[in-house]
Motif scaffolding. Structure first.
Motif: not given
Ligand SMILES: Cc1cc2nc3c(=O)[nH]c(=O)nc-3n(C[C@H](O)[C@H](O)[C@H](O)COP(=O)(O)OP(=O)(O)OC[C@H]3O[C@@H](n4cnc5c(N)ncnc54)[C@H](O)[C@@H]3O)c2cc1C
Length: 392
Positions: A80, A82, A86-87, A205
């Motif tokens: 994931d 990010r 926003t993923s 992220g």
């Protein structure tokens, strides 16, 4: 006191993931070897580090018929990514079915110790000191060491240095033989082992506050990595600061605090020493190269080195064919440089896209545009995915 003498085919220095994998491969090929390790077994068994064996590594263990015995953990499905909260879910299982495994380095090392020593009767000597390497021209190589029973010497045909970045093998090579290529990124990671599992996918992220990653470390724990300044240390990161920064970097103020078990500090750098051999001494794993952990390639490169080396040593010992050994460095170095390139790209893009104080807002926007291109272009996704999976 006179040294006790003995002989074997291969002496491996270091019982990390490289040394133990090599010893296990040599054992299954019928090549005699002794592993010398300065730490005790209990220490090796709990040392935490990497978390993913990529698809290439899974295929390698399958080829050696060891995958079922050594690789626990689920398939590495996706990451994931990010950016400012926003993923974007990035698939790490290839359309061709190629898949890596979430298998922590600790779990792999534990399984290797069981397979090589407890079930296979392999010879690993823990807690040794004063290792000396004798690798002169026209003499049989020799490794000296001492333990509680006194000094020892092992005559051998080949020595393999798997003793990491600060070991004795590389430093036994005379000055001027190896060339060092290195690059400092200018920042570090705080690594925090926490009592909170990864609930969805592992996360990489960034936000304006910097880079953060969360990777699984078993059913109830995960490890967070937080970008930090080189002049900081774990003492500058009390638990409350860690959780505040995680929330800021993931743009998610619902993440609750949890217990932090340990904190480590890793300066990010890339290093390659070449060639990776000198006479009858061969270097493998972190003894020969370092990559920043962003691309999760360090352990996987170590596995690649010892796969090539195990086949070359088997050819030399069983068939007197030294071609594989003579070509070892030239065989593995192009692969190492490709992984270095990927790791530098990934590290700089992810960090530039976050905190702009180091390289400025222009580089931040360029890095975010690169990530956009990556997630919008199927060609870039495919290429990046192949690197990420280790299938290219
Ligand atoms: C925080 C962190 C996170 C990481 N994350 C990842 C990841 O996600 N994915 C990935 O692929 N890689 C990752 N890595 C990198 C990976 O852990 C290393 O690349 C890997 O451990 C290299 O294995 P090695 O066997 O070459 O060296 P090591 O694992 O360092 O083993 C070397 C061994 O040699 C022994 N030794 C040292 N000196 C001597 C001596 N004088 N005599 C005898 N023995 C000696 C040491 O005690 C040790 O047991 C990470 C590394 C760190 C620090």
């Amino acid at each position: 006191m006179e040294a006790m003498q003995e002989a074997t085919s291969v002496v491996i220095i270091g019982a990390g993931v490289a040394g133990l994998t090599l010893a296990t491969f040599l054992q299954s090929s019928g090549v005699a070897c002794v592993v010398l390790e300065r730490r005790h077994r209990a220490y090796i068994e709990v040392r935490q580090r990497a978390g993913v064996v990529e698809a290439r590594g899974v295929r390698m263990f399958e080829r050696w018929r060891l995958a079922d015995k050594l690789l626990g953990g689920p398939v590495a499905q996706a990451i994931d990514y990010r950016v400012n909260g926003t993923s974007r879910i990035f698939k790490t299982v290839g359309d061709d079915g190629s898949e890596g495994r979430f298998c922590t380095q600790q779990m792999l090392v534990g399984n290797l110790l069981r397979e090589h020593i407890d079930l296979g009767g392999g010879d690993v000597r823990f807690g040794v000191g004063d290792i000396s390497i004798h690798n002169e021209e026209d003499c049989r190589p020799k490794v000296g060491y001492s333990d509680s029973t006194g000094p020892h010497e092992i005559l051998c045909d080949y020595i393999v240095g798997c003793d990491g970045n600060r070991g004795v093998s590389r430093s036994s090579i005379p000055e001027g033989v190896l060339r060092k290529f290195s690059y400092e990124f200018g920042y570090a990671w705080l690594a925090a082992l926490v009592e909170a599992p990864v609930t969805g996918q592992p996360i990489m992220g960034v936000s304006d506050h910097g880079f953060v990653a969360q990777l699984p470390r078993g059913p109830s724990r995960s490890r967070y990595y937080l970008q930090c300044a080189l002049n900081e240390g774990p003492e500058d990161w009390p638990d409350e600061r860690i959780w505040n920064e995680i929330r800021l970097r993931l743009c998610d103020d619902t993440i609750p605090n949890a217990a932090v078990h340990d904190k480590d500090f890793v300066p990010l750098r890339s290093v390659v020493y070449a060639p990776m051999q000198y006479r009858n001494l061969f270097l493998a794993g972190d003894a020969a190269h370092l990559v920043p952990p962003t691309g999760a390639k360090g352990m996987n490169l170590a596995l690649y080195d010892v796969d090539v080396l195990a086949q070359a040593l088997t050819g030399a010992v069983h068939h007197r064919d030294k071609t594989g050994l003579e070509r070892y460095s030239d065989t593995v170095l192009p692969h190492i440089w490709r992984y270095q390139e990927f790791s530098v790209w990934m590290t700089e893009t992810m960090h530039d896209a976050g905190d702009a104080t180091r390289h400025g807002a222009f580089r931040q926007m360029i890095a975010r545009a690169r990530l956009d291109t990556l997630f919008q272009s199927s060609t870039a996704m495919q290429l990046h995915g192949e690197y990420q999976r280790g299938t290219f």
